[in-house]
Design a protein around this motif. Structure first.
Motif, PDB file in Angstrom:
ATOM      1  N   TYR A 236       9.134   6.194  20.631  1.00  0.00           N
ATOM      2  CA  TYR A 236       9.711   7.445  20.127  1.00  0.00           C
ATOM      3  C   TYR A 236       9.477   8.609  21.075  1.00  0.00           C
ATOM      4  O   TYR A 236      10.358   9.437  21.282  1.00  0.00           O
ATOM      5  CB  TYR A 236       9.156   7.760  18.731  1.00  0.00           C
TER       6      TYR A 236
ATOM      7  N   TYR B 100       6.429   4.156   9.291  1.00  0.00           N
ATOM      8  CA  TYR B 100       4.976   3.997   9.423  1.00  0.00           C
ATOM      9  C   TYR B 100       4.372   5.093  10.302  1.00  0.00           C
ATOM     10  O   TYR B 100       3.234   5.509  10.097  1.00  0.00           O
ATOM     11  CB  TYR B 100       4.644   2.617  10.004  1.00  0.00           C
ATOM     12  N   ILE B 101       5.132   5.535  11.290  1.00  0.00           N
ATOM     13  CA  ILE B 101       4.636   6.594  12.189  1.00  0.00           C
ATOM     14  C   ILE B 101       4.270   7.819  11.367  1.00  0.00           C
ATOM     15  O   ILE B 101       3.194   8.403  11.529  1.00  0.00           O
ATOM     16  CB  ILE B 101       5.724   6.961  13.230  1.00  0.00           C
TER      17      ILE B 101
ATOM     18  N   MET C 160       1.088  -3.826  10.974  1.00  0.00           N
ATOM     19  CA  MET C 160       2.044  -2.712  10.985  1.00  0.00           C
ATOM     20  C   MET C 160       1.363  -1.418  11.438  1.00  0.00           C
ATOM     21  O   MET C 160       1.913  -0.665  12.239  1.00  0.00           O
ATOM     22  CB  MET C 160       2.654  -2.500   9.588  1.00  0.00           C
ATOM     23  N   GLU C 161       0.169  -1.164  10.895  1.00  0.00           N
ATOM     24  CA  GLU C 161      -0.490   0.117  11.171  1.00  0.00           C
ATOM     25  C   GLU C 161      -1.117   0.186  12.555  1.00  0.00           C
ATOM     26  O   GLU C 161      -1.072   1.228  13.199  1.00  0.00           O
ATOM     27  CB  GLU C 161      -1.567   0.394  10.109  1.00  0.00           C
TER      28      GLU C 161
ATOM     29  N   SER D 111       2.077  -2.313  15.454  1.00  0.00           N
ATOM     30  CA  SER D 111       3.486  -1.902  15.523  1.00  0.00           C
ATOM     31  C   SER D 111       3.630  -0.382  15.663  1.00  0.00           C
ATOM     32  O   SER D 111       4.406   0.096  16.499  1.00  0.00           O
ATOM     33  CB  SER D 111       4.205  -2.405  14.270  1.00  0.00           C
ATOM     34  N   THR D 112       2.870   0.363  14.857  1.00  0.00           N
ATOM     35  CA  THR D 112       3.039   1.824  14.856  1.00  0.00           C
ATOM     36  C   THR D 112       2.741   2.466  16.216  1.00  0.00           C
ATOM     37  O   THR D 112       3.543   3.277  16.693  1.00  0.00           O
ATOM     38  CB  THR D 112       2.194   2.455  13.724  1.00  0.00           C
TER      39      THR D 112
ATOM     40  N   GLU E  57       8.939   0.496   1.423  1.00  0.00           N
ATOM     41  CA  GLU E  57       9.254  -0.387   2.555  1.00  0.00           C
ATOM     42  C   GLU E  57      10.394  -1.309   2.137  1.00  0.00           C
ATOM     43  O   GLU E  57      10.177  -2.423   1.659  1.00  0.00           O
ATOM     44  CB  GLU E  57       8.032  -1.210   2.922  1.00  0.00           C
TER      45      GLU E  57
ATOM     46  N   PRO F 260       9.323   0.449  10.693  1.00  0.00           N
ATOM     47  CA  PRO F 260       8.390   0.897  11.746  1.00  0.00           C
ATOM     48  C   PRO F 260       8.448   2.407  12.000  1.00  0.00           C
ATOM     49  O   PRO F 260       7.430   3.031  12.269  1.00  0.00           O
ATOM     50  CB  PRO F 260       8.861   0.110  12.977  1.00  0.00           C
ATOM     51  N   GLU F 261       9.647   2.995  11.891  1.00  0.00           N
ATOM     52  CA  GLU F 261       9.791   4.446  12.086  1.00  0.00           C
ATOM     53  C   GLU F 261       9.001   5.190  10.996  1.00  0.00           C
ATOM     54  O   GLU F 261       8.293   6.156  11.271  1.00  0.00           O
ATOM     55  CB  GLU F 261      11.267   4.852  12.023  1.00  0.00           C
TER      56      GLU F 261
ATOM     57  N   LEU G  55      -0.359  -5.358   6.709  1.00  0.00           N
ATOM     58  CA  LEU G  55      -0.562  -3.916   6.829  1.00  0.00           C
ATOM     59  C   LEU G  55      -1.289  -3.578   8.124  1.00  0.00           C
ATOM     60  O   LEU G  55      -0.941  -2.622   8.825  1.00  0.00           O
ATOM     61  CB  LEU G  55      -1.365  -3.420   5.617  1.00  0.00           C
TER      62      LEU G  55
ATOM     63  N   PHE H 168       5.617   1.765  18.468  1.00  0.00           N
ATOM     64  CA  PHE H 168       6.809   2.537  18.103  1.00  0.00           C
ATOM     65  C   PHE H 168       6.665   4.005  18.460  1.00  0.00           C
ATOM     66  O   PHE H 168       7.629   4.662  18.850  1.00  0.00           O
ATOM     67  CB  PHE H 168       7.113   2.372  16.608  1.00  0.00           C
ATOM     68  N   ARG H 169       5.431   4.498  18.303  1.00  0.00           N
ATOM     69  CA  ARG H 169       5.198   5.903  18.654  1.00  0.00           C
ATOM     70  C   ARG H 169       5.511   6.134  20.139  1.00  0.00           C
ATOM     71  O   ARG H 169       6.149   7.117  20.505  1.00  0.00           O
ATOM     72  CB  ARG H 169       3.744   6.255  18.357  1.00  0.00           C
TER      73      ARG H 169
ATOM     74  N   LYS I  23       0.832  -1.208   0.000  1.00  0.00           N
ATOM     75  CA  LYS I  23       0.000   0.000   0.000  1.00  0.00           C
ATOM     76  C   LYS I  23       0.871   1.264   0.000  1.00  0.00           C
ATOM     77  O   LYS I  23       0.586   2.241  -0.690  1.00  0.00           O
ATOM     78  CB  LYS I  23      -0.903  -0.017   1.234  1.00  0.00           C
TER      79      LYS I  23
ATOM     80  N   SER J 179       1.253   7.040   8.715  1.00  0.00           N
ATOM     81  CA  SER J 179      -0.113   6.988   9.248  1.00  0.00           C
ATOM     82  C   SER J 179      -0.587   8.357   9.726  1.00  0.00           C
ATOM     83  O   SER J 179      -1.778   8.625   9.766  1.00  0.00           O
ATOM     84  CB  SER J 179      -0.230   5.943  10.352  1.00  0.00           C
TER      85      SER J 179
END
Lengths: 288, 325
Positions: free
Chosen positions: B299, A218-219, B287-288, B291-292, A231, A215-216, B284, B295-296, A35, A222
């Motif tokens: 961070y 994707y932040i 990940m969305e 994982s995200t 990717e 993963p970084e 997807l 990770f946020r 995507k 999104s």
């Protein structure tokens, strides 16, 4: 000790055997849809030359991550060249300097071979602004500068920036429609994301990363801060597939080859995890 | 003195960048970051001193090992030797590049001057006429000049400049100032492209020299492949580590394993081809939505940690590098 060494040799041999089909036999598998690469492709494909703006391609990777980042960069450059959208290449990572010289010329030569009579010229179609030392400070200063002719002064070859035809309409960040930042380094993209903007203008951003930094990315994807991203090599392979659909004469390049090789190796890794754990289970059952 | 000066300068430097980022561009006609460009260039200059420091350090450490013939002197020999060879080859390459560029200096000056003048606002007929005359005269000088710049052959160079001259004179009689100015710019752009193409040609011609061969050997023949090899070795070690060390001994490890399997199968061609076409969607989603957010959170916390580290450095609360302790 000997058995461990023997095991290691068998595993190494298996890795080599896995990489043989794409490298030696030229096996290419159609990549899985992505995507994020799809978004990148539709955004890049929607760019128009008439905007009189340029795309800035920040190539911040060295030989270590070139296997993933180089095909991504080549694909972006190829897409821009095919659409005749002028672009600048630059970097804040010193090891990337040779890529800035080499990649656009390589792609231009490839396209000229595919389309006899067409020409892509340095200075008119692309400009290499070279390595900018001091990472973060350079990005910040580039974004803040209202006169890039004065700030950059020379391109990587030592030509005065102001004499290059492409640069005649490029004076500041406001003349950059899109930033394409490609790196395998942790934290480098966030530097561009934070500082390559002014209070009144932020160019659209596209990113290319390695599998480790997905993963970084994707932040930012999104949250809508980037229009799309590659990717790792899998994303590049899907982008290449889309590009092939749009330009059927195009020759399949390195992204799908690397992606096929990587996929075989990844399957092997999982097979090895399975074998390793099965052996552990057998040992555990026997010990009881 | 140093114990006070260094923390003081660190504080002032930090304060400047903090305010420069936080404050609006203009406050009542006062531009806070007016000299920011100059300042950032000076910072780049300071950083470039690190190159000198690196050279001194390398020569000192490895030179000593080499002179004393201590353990590892062969490695030091190769390190210093390759450094010297690379330095010499790339320096000569740089020098010859400068010579090639230098041969086009008068053309470059003409391009820059004309472009600068043509960009000035409210140019009237006399100014444009004057600019055209100057450009034509200079083109004539270039055409008859005895010294040829790099990358061109005599007849090609003179005929190209002659062509540009005639293009310029053809439109000089046009009454429309805008058309004449456009033509003037086109001629200058054409001259700039001709210069660039000729320089590229000069570079290509130089590729057959020993120096260029050495450069390609060092950069593309040794440095890049060695760097690539270092990383490609990882593939072998990861495969071996997967076999030896990845053990599913707990529920958490099993969950991680399943998630990793889905993510991997969702991105490799074989997953879609032989298992299910829904795998990329599942990947997807993982990940969305899983994982995200995780990770946020990581961070955010690392950013806060980074901020506290930055404040400690800014206020020189860390150990003083000049301290005797």
């Amino acid at each position: 000790m000997k058995s461990k060494s023997g095991e290691r040799r068998i595993v190494f041999l298996l890795v080599v055997l896995c990489l043989l089909p794409p490298v030696v036999m030229g096996v290419r598998l159609q990549p899985a849809p992505m995507k994020t690469a799809e978004s990148t492709f539709s955004y890049m494909n929607g760019l128009k030359r008439e905007d009189e703006k340029v795309v800035f391609v920040a190539v911040d990777f060295g030989p270590g991550t070139a296997a993933e980042n180089k095909p991504q960069t080549k694909l972006v450059i190829e897409h821009l060249m095919r659409k005749r959208i002028p672009f600048l290449v630059g970097t804040i990572y010193v090891l990337a300097s040779p890529f800035l010289q080499e990649l656009p010329r390589e792609v231009a030569a490839q396209l000229e071979e595919e389309m006899p009579g067409e020409k892509w010229e340095y200075g008119r179609d692309w400009v290499n602004v070279g390595f900018m030392p001091n990472g973060l400070i350079s990005v910040q200063s580039l974004a803040k500068s209202k006169d890039w002719w004065d700030y950059l002064k020379f391109d990587a070859d030592g030509n005065s920036v102001s004499e290059l035809p492409l640069m005649s309409s490029v004076k500041s960040i406001k003349d950059v429609s899109t930033l394409v930042q490609i790196t395998g380094l942790q934290g480098v993209f966030s530097v561009w994301l934070q500082f390559f903007q002014t209070t009144s203008y932020t160019p659209a951003m596209v990113h290319g990363c390695t599998s480790i930094t997905i993963p970084e990315a994707y932040i930012y994807f999104s949250s809508g801060q980037i229009r799309g991203f590659f990717e790792g090599i899998a994303g590049a392979a899907w982008y290449e597939h889309k590009l092939k659909e749009l330009y059927p004469k195009r020759v399949i390049d390195s992204a799908q080859a690397v992606n096929t090789g990587t996929s075989f190796a990844q399957l092997l890794v999982f097979a090895l995890v399975f074998v390793g754990n099965s052996m552990l289970l057998v040992r555990w059952v026997r010990s009881r | 003195m140093m114990r006070i000066l260094v923390p003081f300068l660190t504080f002032i430097g930090g304060l400047y960048f903090f305010l420069e980022f936080m404050l609006p561009e203009e406050i009542g006609g006062f531009t806070f970051g007016y000299y920011h460009q100059e300042l950032s260039i000076s910072l780049a200059l300071i950083s470039s001193m690190a190159v000198g420091l690196g050279v001194i350090n390398l020569s000192y450490v490895h030179g000593r090992i080499l002179i004393r013939r201590a353990k590892g002197s062969l490695v030091s020999f190769f390190l210093l030797g390759s450094f010297l060879v690379t330095f010499v080859v790339l320096s000569f390459q740089w020098y010859y590049n400068e010579v090639r560029q230098g041969s086009w200096n008068s053309t470059l000056a003409l391009i820059n001057y004309t472009k600068g003048e043509a960009l000035k606002p409210d140019l009237g007929d006399p100014e444009v006429r004057q600019l055209e005359t100057k450009l034509e005269k200079n083109l004539e000088l270039l055409q008859v000049s005895k010294e040829l710049p790099s990358g061109v052959d005599d007849s090609e160079y003179r005929s190209h400049i002659g062509e540009l001259r005639s293009r310029l004179s053809a439109n000089r009689l046009d009454a429309d100032l805008k058309i004449r100015l456009e033509n003037l710019n086109e001629v200058v752009n054409e001259l700039a492209v001709f210069r660039l193409l000729s320089l590229t040609q000069a570079k290509k011609d130089a590729e057959s020299t020993l120096l260029s061969f050495m450069e390609r050997l060092i950069v593309h023949g040794l440095f890049f492949p060695l760097g690539l090899s270092m990383f490609s070795l990882l593939a072998f070690y990861i495969a071996y580590a997967a076999y030896r060390s990845f053990r599913v001994r707990s529920l958490e490890a099993a969950i991680m394993m399943i998630a990793a399997l889905v993510v991997m199968l969702g991105q490799v061609p074989q997953g879609v081809l032989y298992i299910s076409s829904d795998l990329p969607m599942l990947r997807l989603w993982l990940m969305e939505y899983l994982s995200t957010p995780a990770f946020r959170a990581i961070y955010f916390s690392s950013a806060i940690a980074g901020l506290s580290l930055a404040v400690r450095m800014w206020l020189s609360l860390d150990k003083n590098p000049f301290s005797s302790k």
